[in-house]
Scaffold this motif. Structure first.
Motif, mmCIF file in Angstrom:
data_model
loop_
_atom_site.group_PDB
_atom_site.id
_atom_site.type_symbol
_atom_site.label_atom_id
_atom_site.label_comp_id
_atom_site.label_asym_id
_atom_site.label_seq_id
_atom_site.Cartn_x
_atom_site.Cartn_y
_atom_site.Cartn_z
ATOM 1 N N SER A 189 3.510 -5.778 0.310
ATOM 2 C CA SER A 189 2.402 -6.298 -0.481
ATOM 3 C C SER A 189 2.479 -7.808 -0.689
ATOM 4 C CB SER A 189 2.360 -5.600 -1.837
ATOM 5 O OG SER A 189 3.609 -5.808 -2.507
ATOM 6 N N ASP A 190 3.667 -8.363 -0.637
ATOM 7 C CA ASP A 190 3.869 -9.792 -0.866
ATOM 8 C C ASP A 190 5.255 -10.178 -0.356
ATOM 9 O OD1 ASP A 190 5.831 -9.848 -3.476
ATOM 10 O OD2 ASP A 190 4.432 -8.178 -3.568
ATOM 11 N N CYS A 243 5.010 -15.575 1.292
ATOM 12 C CA CYS A 243 3.883 -14.660 1.093
ATOM 13 C C CYS A 243 2.838 -14.792 2.194
ATOM 14 C CB CYS A 243 3.250 -14.896 -0.268
ATOM 15 S SG CYS A 243 2.622 -16.567 -0.472
ATOM 16 N N LYS A 300 5.416 -4.863 7.531
ATOM 17 C CA LYS A 300 4.256 -3.998 7.396
ATOM 18 C C LYS A 300 4.725 -2.781 6.597
ATOM 19 C CE LYS A 300 2.069 -5.597 11.600
ATOM 20 N NZ LYS A 300 2.158 -6.907 11.088
ATOM 21 N N PRO A 301 3.835 -2.110 5.877
ATOM 22 C CA PRO A 301 4.285 -0.938 5.116
ATOM 23 C C PRO A 301 5.092 0.019 5.992
ATOM 24 C CG PRO A 301 2.018 -1.449 4.590
ATOM 25 C CD PRO A 301 2.408 -2.339 5.749
ATOM 26 N N SER A 316 6.421 -1.935 0.515
ATOM 27 C CA SER A 316 4.966 -1.858 0.660
ATOM 28 C C SER A 316 4.392 -3.033 1.452
ATOM 29 C CB SER A 316 4.317 -1.854 -0.721
ATOM 30 O OG SER A 316 4.557 -3.107 -1.367
#
Length: 138
Positions: free
Chosen positions: A69-70, A116, A134-135, A67
């Motif tokens: 996300s982090d 991060c 990136k996702p 994802s």
């Protein structure tokens, strides 16, 4: 006749150059890492799986979620391995004791880690951002 031979040689040289460029680009993405959180790209000398330490089975298992996300920044060529403090970017964690995990899980020829943020990589660790996930492309 000489003009035709010359033109053919130029076309062959251009085609060979394009083929070498395409081959080099495809080689950059040959490494498949299969990170536990779904990412599939390698990151410098960062080990996958990572080493077991202090009750953790794998110190790099948090890296590169699919994802993005982090922990989606691939930081390589880290110079300030022992710098535990991020003083420049107040939007991310200030205290990041990463020296042990970085040295245990990557090679000194190019210390590498998943961060991060780009600022943790470039400002705190004095590293180079190799790529940012990136996702769907981590």
């Amino acid at each position: 006749m000489a003009m035709r031979v010359s033109a053919c040689l130029v076309m062959l040289a251009v085609a060979a150059s394009e083929m070498l460029h395409a081959q080099a680009a495809s080689m950059q993405h040959e490494c498949v890492a299969s990170w536990p959180r779904g990412g599939e790209r390698c990151c410098g000398t960062l080990k996958n799986p990572g080493v077991s330490h202090g009750g953790r089975d794998d110190e790099t298992d948090h890296c590169f979620p699919a994802s993005a996300s982090d922990h989606m920044v691939c930081c390589v060529d880290i110079k300030a391995v022992d710098n535990d403090f991020n003083m420049e970017d107040s939007t991310v964690s200030r205290y990041n004791p990463l020296s042990g995990p970085i040295t245990r899980n990557s090679d000194s020829s190019s210390y590498s880690w998943c961060t991060c943020s780009e600022s943790i990589c470039t400002q705190q660790l004095k590293g180079r951002v190799a790529w940012v996930g990136k996702p769907g492309s981590t």
